[in-house]
Design a protein around this motif. Structure first.
Motif, PDB file in Angstrom:
ATOM      1  N   GLY A   8       7.582 -35.985  17.594  1.00  0.00           N
ATOM      2  CA  GLY A   8       6.890 -36.843  18.542  1.00  0.00           C
ATOM      3  C   GLY A   8       5.383 -36.658  18.566  1.00  0.00           C
ATOM      4  O   GLY A   8       4.687 -37.332  19.307  1.00  0.00           O
ATOM      5  N   VAL A   9       4.857 -35.757  17.741  1.00  0.00           N
ATOM      6  CA  VAL A   9       3.420 -35.462  17.731  1.00  0.00           C
ATOM      7  C   VAL A   9       2.730 -36.338  16.695  1.00  0.00           C
ATOM      8  O   VAL A   9       3.141 -36.371  15.540  1.00  0.00           O
ATOM      9  CB  VAL A   9       3.174 -33.962  17.427  1.00  0.00           C
ATOM     10  CG1 VAL A   9       1.687 -33.669  17.348  1.00  0.00           C
ATOM     11  CG2 VAL A   9       3.847 -33.095  18.466  1.00  0.00           C
ATOM     12  N   PRO A  10       1.693 -37.081  17.092  1.00  0.00           N
ATOM     13  CA  PRO A  10       1.018 -37.948  16.122  1.00  0.00           C
ATOM     14  C   PRO A  10       0.271 -37.148  15.059  1.00  0.00           C
ATOM     15  O   PRO A  10      -0.214 -36.050  15.313  1.00  0.00           O
ATOM     16  CB  PRO A  10       0.038 -38.754  16.969  1.00  0.00           C
ATOM     17  CG  PRO A  10      -0.181 -37.942  18.193  1.00  0.00           C
ATOM     18  CD  PRO A  10       1.077 -37.148  18.409  1.00  0.00           C
ATOM     19  N   SER A  11       0.195 -37.714  13.885  1.00  0.00           N
ATOM     20  CA  SER A  11      -0.548 -37.114  12.782  1.00  0.00           C
ATOM     21  C   SER A  11      -1.995 -37.604  12.870  1.00  0.00           C
ATOM     22  O   SER A  11      -2.239 -38.808  12.946  1.00  0.00           O
ATOM     23  CB  SER A  11       0.072 -37.550  11.460  1.00  0.00           C
ATOM     24  OG  SER A  11      -0.700 -37.102  10.385  1.00  0.00           O
ATOM     25  N   PHE A  12      -2.947 -36.679  12.877  1.00  0.00           N
ATOM     26  CA  PHE A  12      -4.356 -37.049  12.987  1.00  0.00           C
ATOM     27  C   PHE A  12      -5.025 -37.050  11.614  1.00  0.00           C
ATOM     28  O   PHE A  12      -4.713 -36.223  10.769  1.00  0.00           O
ATOM     29  CB  PHE A  12      -5.100 -36.077  13.913  1.00  0.00           C
ATOM     30  CG  PHE A  12      -4.896 -36.365  15.366  1.00  0.00           C
ATOM     31  CD1 PHE A  12      -5.878 -37.000  16.099  1.00  0.00           C
ATOM     32  CD2 PHE A  12      -3.716 -36.030  16.002  1.00  0.00           C
ATOM     33  CE1 PHE A  12      -5.691 -37.289  17.444  1.00  0.00           C
ATOM     34  CE2 PHE A  12      -3.522 -36.298  17.343  1.00  0.00           C
ATOM     35  CZ  PHE A  12      -4.507 -36.935  18.070  1.00  0.00           C
ATOM     36  N   GLU A  13      -5.928 -38.007  11.421  1.00  0.00           N
ATOM     37  CA  GLU A  13      -6.682 -38.149  10.186  1.00  0.00           C
ATOM     38  C   GLU A  13      -8.176 -38.071  10.509  1.00  0.00           C
ATOM     39  O   GLU A  13      -8.612 -38.461  11.591  1.00  0.00           O
ATOM     40  CB  GLU A  13      -6.394 -39.505   9.531  1.00  0.00           C
ATOM     41  CG  GLU A  13      -4.955 -39.716   9.134  1.00  0.00           C
ATOM     42  CD  GLU A  13      -4.556 -38.898   7.922  1.00  0.00           C
ATOM     43  OE1 GLU A  13      -5.423 -38.623   7.073  1.00  0.00           O
ATOM     44  OE2 GLU A  13      -3.370 -38.538   7.839  1.00  0.00           O
ATOM     45  N   THR A  14      -8.965 -37.607   9.541  1.00  0.00           N
ATOM     46  CA  THR A  14     -10.407 -37.526   9.730  1.00  0.00           C
ATOM     47  C   THR A  14     -11.024 -38.918   9.572  1.00  0.00           C
ATOM     48  O   THR A  14     -10.843 -39.569   8.554  1.00  0.00           O
ATOM     49  CB  THR A  14     -11.038 -36.566   8.709  1.00  0.00           C
ATOM     50  OG1 THR A  14     -10.460 -35.272   8.881  1.00  0.00           O
ATOM     51  CG2 THR A  14     -12.546 -36.475   8.889  1.00  0.00           C
ATOM     52  N   LEU A  15     -11.728 -39.351  10.599  1.00  0.00           N
ATOM     53  CA  LEU A  15     -12.428 -40.633  10.560  1.00  0.00           C
ATOM     54  C   LEU A  15     -13.769 -40.464   9.869  1.00  0.00           C
ATOM     55  O   LEU A  15     -14.111 -41.211   8.954  1.00  0.00           O
ATOM     56  CB  LEU A  15     -12.620 -41.173  11.981  1.00  0.00           C
ATOM     57  CG  LEU A  15     -13.459 -42.419  12.150  1.00  0.00           C
ATOM     58  CD1 LEU A  15     -12.798 -43.599  11.432  1.00  0.00           C
ATOM     59  CD2 LEU A  15     -13.661 -42.730  13.625  1.00  0.00           C
ATOM     60  N   THR A  16     -14.550 -39.474  10.297  1.00  0.00           N
ATOM     61  CA  THR A  16     -15.854 -39.198   9.720  1.00  0.00           C
ATOM     62  C   THR A  16     -16.305 -37.807  10.162  1.00  0.00           C
ATOM     63  O   THR A  16     -15.693 -37.206  11.027  1.00  0.00           O
ATOM     64  CB  THR A  16     -16.900 -40.261  10.135  1.00  0.00           C
ATOM     65  OG1 THR A  16     -18.096 -40.069   9.390  1.00  0.00           O
ATOM     66  CG2 THR A  16     -17.206 -40.200  11.614  1.00  0.00           C
ATOM     67  N   THR A  17     -17.370 -37.325   9.557  1.00  0.00           N
ATOM     68  CA  THR A  17     -17.972 -36.048   9.940  1.00  0.00           C
ATOM     69  C   THR A  17     -19.430 -36.302  10.299  1.00  0.00           C
ATOM     70  O   THR A  17     -20.159 -36.934   9.536  1.00  0.00           O
ATOM     71  CB  THR A  17     -17.874 -35.034   8.786  1.00  0.00           C
ATOM     72  OG1 THR A  17     -16.506 -34.867   8.437  1.00  0.00           O
ATOM     73  CG2 THR A  17     -18.457 -33.694   9.183  1.00  0.00           C
TER      74      THR A  17
END
Length: 92
Positions: A22-31
């Motif tokens: 149930g935990v969403p997977s996070f992705e890097t948008l920008t740095t």
């Protein structure tokens, strides 16, 4: 009788997978530098996008561009395209 070590590890792995379903997977948008990352985070959250910041510890204490890795803005995988679109609009 004791279970073999590998069987216990496999069982723990399945339990962890069940918890993480149930935990969403996070992705890097920008740095970005930490100050800008905080501003962009606020703007994205105002548009309803979930954002977490990762990193920027050293830079937050001693702001400098030398050797700075910046702060990563991370969004749930399901919201990544919308966040990219909003980020492009902010850059205009």
């Amino acid at each position: 009788m004791r279970r073999p070590q590998c069987a216990r590890r496999a069982r723990r792995g399945r339990e962890a997978d069940a918890i993480m379903d149930g935990v969403p997977s996070f992705e890097t948008l920008t740095t970005l530098p930490s100050v800008y990352a905080a501003i962009v985070k606020g703007a994205l959250e105002a548009e309803g996008v979930t954002v977490i910041l990762d990193g920027g510890g050293f830079e937050a204490i001693y702001p400098t561009r030398i050797g700075s890795t910046g702060t990563r803005l991370m969004v749930p995988q399901e919201e990544l395209e919308r966040a990219r679109t909003l980020l492009a609009e902010f850059d205009k």
